[in-house]
Design an enzyme around this catalytic site. Structure first.
Site, mmCIF file in Angstrom:
data_model
loop_
_atom_site.group_PDB
_atom_site.id
_atom_site.type_symbol
_atom_site.label_atom_id
_atom_site.label_comp_id
_atom_site.label_asym_id
_atom_site.label_seq_id
_atom_site.Cartn_x
_atom_site.Cartn_y
_atom_site.Cartn_z
ATOM 1 N N ASN A 9 0.871 -1.182 0.000
ATOM 2 C CA ASN A 9 0.000 0.000 0.000
ATOM 3 C C ASN A 9 0.906 1.230 0.000
ATOM 4 O OD1 ASN A 9 -1.856 2.008 0.390
ATOM 5 N ND2 ASN A 9 -2.286 1.513 2.533
ATOM 6 N N TRP A 10 1.038 1.830 -1.178
ATOM 7 C CA TRP A 10 1.965 2.970 -1.297
ATOM 8 C C TRP A 10 1.404 4.248 -0.671
ATOM 9 C CZ3 TRP A 10 4.253 3.028 -6.974
ATOM 10 C CH2 TRP A 10 5.156 1.971 -7.105
ATOM 11 N N LYS A 11 0.108 4.253 -0.337
ATOM 12 C CA LYS A 11 -0.533 5.479 0.175
ATOM 13 C C LYS A 11 -0.262 6.629 -0.809
ATOM 14 C CE LYS A 11 0.157 3.596 4.743
ATOM 15 N NZ LYS A 11 0.060 3.797 6.155
ATOM 16 N N HIS A 95 -9.743 1.674 4.355
ATOM 17 C CA HIS A 95 -8.518 1.853 5.151
ATOM 18 C C HIS A 95 -8.787 2.873 6.249
ATOM 19 C CE1 HIS A 95 -4.431 2.786 6.320
ATOM 20 N NE2 HIS A 95 -4.032 1.706 5.668
ATOM 21 N N GLU A 97 -7.086 5.147 7.543
ATOM 22 C CA GLU A 97 -6.669 6.530 7.254
ATOM 23 C C GLU A 97 -7.764 7.268 6.485
ATOM 24 O OE1 GLU A 97 -2.887 5.756 5.395
ATOM 25 O OE2 GLU A 97 -2.002 5.241 7.331
ATOM 26 N N GLU A 167 -6.114 -4.673 10.533
ATOM 27 C CA GLU A 167 -5.142 -3.600 10.729
ATOM 28 C C GLU A 167 -5.454 -2.847 12.013
ATOM 29 O OE1 GLU A 167 -3.167 -2.784 6.775
ATOM 30 O OE2 GLU A 167 -4.496 -1.139 7.219
ATOM 31 N N GLY A 173 1.782 2.333 10.918
ATOM 32 C CA GLY A 173 2.768 3.407 10.808
ATOM 33 C C GLY A 173 3.415 3.785 12.132
ATOM 34 N N SER A 212 2.750 -2.057 10.624
ATOM 35 C CA SER A 212 4.178 -2.105 10.964
ATOM 36 C C SER A 212 4.830 -3.463 10.712
ATOM 37 C CB SER A 212 4.391 -1.657 12.412
ATOM 38 O OG SER A 212 3.982 -0.301 12.568
#
Ligand code: PEP
Length: 254
Positions: A9-11, A95, A97, A167, A173, A212
C-alpha cells in the site's frame, strides 16, 4: 500452509520517476518467488504506469479506494470500471486513514465492497480497532460490527474469494506491530464469525495482517495458521525491505 498474499500500500507516495525505480526493483527481486502472490496498490494517477511496467510479470496491481457508485455526476470519484480499464485486479476498501480523515461510514464501506465484487475486482477490506478499544477489551466487538454491516446488507457469501486485512489502528505506521499471537487470535475470530454464516466463504477468504510489518517481524506473523499474508505500508516503499517480507511469505508455503 496455503499460498500467501502480500499487498503493498503505497498510500500517497511516489512520482513517475521514483515509481519506475521501485517497480523495476520489485520486478527484479520478486520474479523468482513462485509461492507467494504479490499486489501493489498505487495512487490512481499511476495505475497506467503500473499496468505498463507490471503486465507480463508475476505482480498484480490495484487501487487504494473506489467510488460506491457506478457512474454519474460524482466529481473527483473513480469507479470500478475505470480501475478495470487500467488492468487493476484488487482494491483496498475502508482503510482507517480514509475512514478517519474522510468520515467513511461502515455503510459506505459496505457499498464499496459490493461495487468491487460486482465488477470482478478483489476487495481488500480493512478492519481494526483503536488502542483505546483494545485496552477496553472490546476489539472483537468493534471488528465484528465492521464485518457484520456487510453481512447484514449483502449476505456472508459476498466474502467468498475476497480479502480482509486486520489492521489494528494502533499498529499502522507506528513501528508497534501486533504480536503473532494477538493477530492470530483476531484472524481466527474473523474467520469463525464469517464461517458461522457461510463456511465455504470463510474458507476461501484470505485474511491479511497489516500494521508495521517489517523484515524482522514478518516470519513470526506469517507462521500463524490464520494469517494468510500482509498489507504493507512503509516497508513497501523500499524494494529491498518489501522483498524480504515477500521472501518470508514465500518460504512459509509448504
Ligand atoms: C497500512 O497502511 O496499511 C499499513 C499497514 O502501514 P504500515 O505498514 O506503514 O504500518
Amino acid at each position: 500452509m496455503p499460498r500467501k498474499l502480500v499487498v503493498a500500500n503505497w498510500k500517497m507516495h511516489g512520482n513517475l520517476n521514483t515509481n519506475q525505480h521501485l517497480l523495476n526493483g520489485y520486478i527484479e527481486k520478486l520474479s523468482a518467488l513462485t509461492h507467494v502472490d504479490v499486489v501493489v496498490c498505487v495512487p490512481y494517477p499511476y495505475l497506467a504506469q503500473a499496468q505498463l511496467l507490471l503486465k507480463n510479470t508475476n505482480i498484480a496491481w490495484g487501487a487504494q479506494n473506489l467510488s460506491k457508485d457506478t457512474v454519474g455526476a460524482f466529481t473527483g470519484e473513480v469507479s470500478a470500471n475505470m480501475l478495470l480499464d487500467f488492468g487493476a485486479s484488487y482494491v483496498i476498501i475502508g482503510h482507517s486513514e480514509r475512514a478517519t480523515a474522510y468520515c467513511e461510514s461502515d455503510e459506505n464501506i459496505a457499498t464499496k465492497f459490493s461495487q468491487a465484487k460486482a465488477h470482478g475486482l478483489t476487495p481488500i477490506l480493512c478492519v481494526g480497532e483503536t488502542l483505546i478499544e483494545r485496552e477496553a477489551g472490546v476489539m472483537e466487538m468493534v471488528v465484528a460490527k465492521q464485518i457484520d454491516t456487510i453481512i447484514h446488507t449483502y449476505g456472508a457469501s459476498i466474502f467468498a474469494n475476497t480479502v480482509i486485512s486486520y489492521e489494528p489502528i494502533w499498529a499502522i505506521g507506528t513501528g508497534l506491530a501486533a504480536t503473532g499471537e494477538q493477530a492470530q487470535s483476531m484472524h481466527k475470530f474473523i474467520r469463525n464469525r464469517i464461517a458461522s454464516f457461510d463456511e465455504a466463504a470463510a474458507t476461501s477468504l484470505k485474511i491479511l495482517y497489516g500494521g508495521s510489518v517489517n523484515p524482522q517481524n514478518a516470519v513470526q506473523l506469517f507462521v500463524m495458521q490464520d494469517i494468510n499474508g500482509g498489507l504493507i505500508g512503509k516497508c513497501s516503499l523500499s524494494a529491498h525491505e518489501f522483498e524480504a517480507i515477500c521472501q518470508a511469505a514465500n518460504q512459509s508455503f509448504s
